[in-house]
Scaffold this active site. Structure first.
Site: not given
Ligand code: CMP
Length: 140
Positions: A51, A117, A128, A114, A11
């Protein structure tokens, strides 16, 4: 146990900090093989579709903007139980809860930024992967 494929995205927070290679090293040190990979800039439409499951969550718009904030690297990873192996390697969505040595514990900045993914099920992986790769771009 079966050979599976999963979709990985490196990411924007990781791309901006030049961590592509460091994350690839952790992937390759596990038993996962990168069988497709490209660096792309997501369109808004692609990010919203990707998403869509989270479209009613309060963080959805911010998440879409974050995913557009730099190029990303999309990958198909292949290996024995690749979906769960990669989820274990990534660690908890929230890096403060991620186990030591996981990608998110080592590199992630926050629950949103984070770093990576990974698909969360076989069905999600199929959908996906098809969003980003045609069959002839995946070379096992
Ligand atoms: P990902 O595994 O890509 O799947 C959904 C994404 O939403 C997650 O990683 C985070 O990047 C984001 N995400 C999930 N929970 C939160 C949250 N509480 N606040 C902001 N972003 C979130």
């Amino acid at each position: 146990m079966a050979i599976e494929r999963t979709l990985s995205i490196i990411k924007p927070d990781a791309i901006k900090r030049n961590l592509t290679g460091a994350i690839i090293t952790l992937i390759e040190n596990s038993d996962l093989h990168i069988v497709a990979q490209k660096r792309i800039r997501l369109t808004k439409e692609q990010a919203k579709t990707f998403y869509a499951f989270h479209k009613d969550r309060p963080f959805f718009d911010e998440l879409v903007d974050f995913m557009l904030s730099s190029p990303v690297v999309v990958q198909v990873l292949e290996g024995e139980s690749a979906i769960s192996v990669y989820r274990n390697l990534m660690g908890d969505t929230d890096p403060t809860r991620a186990a030591d040595g996981t990608i998110r514990k080592v590199f992630a900045k926050s629950i949103e930024e984070n770093s990576v993914h990974g698909s969360d099920s076989a069905i999600a992986a199929r959908v996906e992967i098809a969003q980003f790769f045609s069959d002839n771009e995946i070379v096992g």
